[in-house]
Scaffold this motif. Structure first.
Motif, PDB file in Angstrom:
ATOM      1  N   GLN A   3      30.174 -22.399  26.347  1.00  0.00           N
ATOM      2  CA  GLN A   3      30.377 -21.496  24.792  1.00  0.00           C
ATOM      3  C   GLN A   3      29.523 -20.322  24.909  1.00  0.00           C
ATOM      4  O   GLN A   3      28.452 -20.292  25.587  1.00  0.00           O
ATOM      5  CB  GLN A   3      29.936 -22.715  23.843  1.00  0.00           C
ATOM      6  CG  GLN A   3      30.598 -23.760  23.704  1.00  0.00           C
ATOM      7  CD  GLN A   3      29.934 -24.687  22.358  1.00  0.00           C
ATOM      8  OE1 GLN A   3      29.389 -24.144  21.603  1.00  0.00           O
ATOM      9  NE2 GLN A   3      30.251 -25.965  22.794  1.00  0.00           N
ATOM     10  N   LEU A  11      30.917 -12.862  17.396  1.00  0.00           N
ATOM     11  CA  LEU A  11      32.013 -13.224  18.192  1.00  0.00           C
ATOM     12  C   LEU A  11      31.374 -14.705  18.805  1.00  0.00           C
ATOM     13  O   LEU A  11      30.412 -14.799  19.538  1.00  0.00           O
ATOM     14  CB  LEU A  11      32.406 -12.453  19.174  1.00  0.00           C
ATOM     15  CG  LEU A  11      33.487 -12.779  20.310  1.00  0.00           C
ATOM     16  CD1 LEU A  11      34.618 -12.935  19.620  1.00  0.00           C
ATOM     17  CD2 LEU A  11      33.537 -11.697  21.237  1.00  0.00           C
ATOM     18  N   THR A  13      32.796 -17.879  21.316  1.00  0.00           N
ATOM     19  CA  THR A  13      33.975 -18.178  22.403  1.00  0.00           C
ATOM     20  C   THR A  13      33.653 -19.471  22.930  1.00  0.00           C
ATOM     21  O   THR A  13      32.457 -20.197  23.015  1.00  0.00           O
ATOM     22  CB  THR A  13      33.829 -17.085  23.461  1.00  0.00           C
ATOM     23  OG1 THR A  13      32.554 -17.251  24.195  1.00  0.00           O
ATOM     24  CG2 THR A  13      34.169 -15.580  22.827  1.00  0.00           C
ATOM     25  N   VAL A  40      40.956 -22.344  26.011  1.00  0.00           N
ATOM     26  CA  VAL A  40      40.065 -21.211  25.300  1.00  0.00           C
ATOM     27  C   VAL A  40      40.206 -20.837  23.999  1.00  0.00           C
ATOM     28  O   VAL A  40      41.374 -21.262  23.328  1.00  0.00           O
ATOM     29  CB  VAL A  40      40.467 -19.786  26.221  1.00  0.00           C
ATOM     30  CG1 VAL A  40      40.186 -20.048  27.835  1.00  0.00           C
ATOM     31  CG2 VAL A  40      41.998 -19.612  26.118  1.00  0.00           C
ATOM     32  N   ALA A  42      38.395 -18.262  20.684  1.00  0.00           N
ATOM     33  CA  ALA A  42      37.576 -17.260  20.173  1.00  0.00           C
ATOM     34  C   ALA A  42      37.664 -17.274  18.269  1.00  0.00           C
ATOM     35  O   ALA A  42      38.469 -17.617  18.137  1.00  0.00           O
ATOM     36  CB  ALA A  42      37.706 -15.904  20.528  1.00  0.00           C
ATOM     37  N   TYR A  44      35.895 -14.486  15.409  1.00  0.00           N
ATOM     38  CA  TYR A  44      35.228 -13.355  15.093  1.00  0.00           C
ATOM     39  C   TYR A  44      35.033 -13.361  13.624  1.00  0.00           C
ATOM     40  O   TYR A  44      35.893 -13.668  12.718  1.00  0.00           O
ATOM     41  CB  TYR A  44      36.032 -12.510  15.541  1.00  0.00           C
ATOM     42  CG  TYR A  44      35.342 -10.889  15.249  1.00  0.00           C
ATOM     43  CD1 TYR A  44      34.256 -10.550  16.012  1.00  0.00           C
ATOM     44  CD2 TYR A  44      35.740 -10.039  14.171  1.00  0.00           C
ATOM     45  CE1 TYR A  44      33.927  -9.396  15.788  1.00  0.00           C
ATOM     46  CE2 TYR A  44      35.082  -8.885  13.989  1.00  0.00           C
ATOM     47  CZ  TYR A  44      34.028  -8.501  14.901  1.00  0.00           C
ATOM     48  OH  TYR A  44      33.312  -7.373  14.649  1.00  0.00           O
ATOM     49  N   TYR A  53      40.555 -16.245  14.133  1.00  0.00           N
ATOM     50  CA  TYR A  53      40.271 -17.255  15.202  1.00  0.00           C
ATOM     51  C   TYR A  53      41.631 -17.464  15.857  1.00  0.00           C
ATOM     52  O   TYR A  53      42.557 -17.056  15.479  1.00  0.00           O
ATOM     53  CB  TYR A  53      39.587 -18.523  14.816  1.00  0.00           C
ATOM     54  CG  TYR A  53      40.601 -19.347  13.756  1.00  0.00           C
ATOM     55  CD1 TYR A  53      41.849 -20.127  14.412  1.00  0.00           C
ATOM     56  CD2 TYR A  53      40.602 -19.157  12.657  1.00  0.00           C
ATOM     57  CE1 TYR A  53      42.551 -20.990  13.752  1.00  0.00           C
ATOM     58  CE2 TYR A  53      41.388 -19.901  11.760  1.00  0.00           C
ATOM     59  CZ  TYR A  53      42.283 -20.892  12.353  1.00  0.00           C
ATOM     60  OH  TYR A  53      43.286 -21.778  11.657  1.00  0.00           O
ATOM     61  N   SER A  55      43.205 -19.910  19.593  1.00  0.00           N
ATOM     62  CA  SER A  55      42.952 -20.740  20.640  1.00  0.00           C
ATOM     63  C   SER A  55      44.194 -21.086  21.364  1.00  0.00           C
ATOM     64  O   SER A  55      45.182 -21.101  20.811  1.00  0.00           O
ATOM     65  CB  SER A  55      42.161 -22.204  20.175  1.00  0.00           C
ATOM     66  OG  SER A  55      43.133 -22.815  19.320  1.00  0.00           O
TER      67      SER A  55
END
Length: 162
Positions: A3, A11, A13, A40, A42, A44, A53, A55
């Motif tokens: 993370q 941000l 991640t 993965v 993210a 913001y 977001y 994923s």
């Protein structure tokens, strides 16, 4: 799993990998498989109350399905190995969306676009029959699902939520 937080905590991640090695034994028969599943994502913070977001993840699950123990019909010899395990069920998913929280958290929600694909799901194949004339289950090519989801929450008081 890894993370990270960047850009003055705007941000966030996430990245991870799952690795599975599997061996199935039935009497003298031993079958092994392995798979790796990445993930993965993210988020913001566009504004203090609004975030975007996304994923992506892949998955694999061990299949509990096996081919029938009856041999193939003479019309389709060698179409399958009687009693063999199906390959692992596979999948991948993508989510893209926006979240918001207003009125000190009393009004919140998200709007998400999603795509989900699954493979190797057992299902009957009418073109392949066993020696008794019954259709044989086979792993399917793919199943897909995509759409948009909207969730809204309103908390007029601490004890009520709509």
């Amino acid at each position: 799993t890894w993370q990270g937080t960047f850009l003055k905590e705007k941000l966030h991640t996430l990245a991870g990998v799952r690795r599975v090695d599997y061996t199935y034994r039935a009497g003298a028969t031993r079958v092994g498989t392995d798979f790796t599943s990445p993930q993965v994502g993210a988020l913001y913070k566009l504004l203090p109350a609004v975030s975007l977001y996304g994923s992506y993840s892949e998955s694999a699950n061990l299949s509990s399905g096996t081919f029938t123990t009856n041999p193939p019909a003479t019309s389709n010899p060698g179409a399958y190995t009687p009693g063999a395990l199906f390959p692992p069920q596979t999948g991948d998913g993508l989510d893209l969306g926006a979240k918001f929280s207003l009125q000190e958290g009393r009004l919140s929600g998200n709007l998400t676009y999603f795509e989900i694909t699954r493979g190797n799901i057992p299902g009957p194949n009418p073109n392949v029959r066993d020696v008794n004339g019954n259709p044989v289950n086979f792993p399917t090519d793919e199943e897909e699902s995509r759409g948009v989801e909207l969730e809204l929450f309103y908390n007029p008081t601490h004890n009520a939520q709509l």
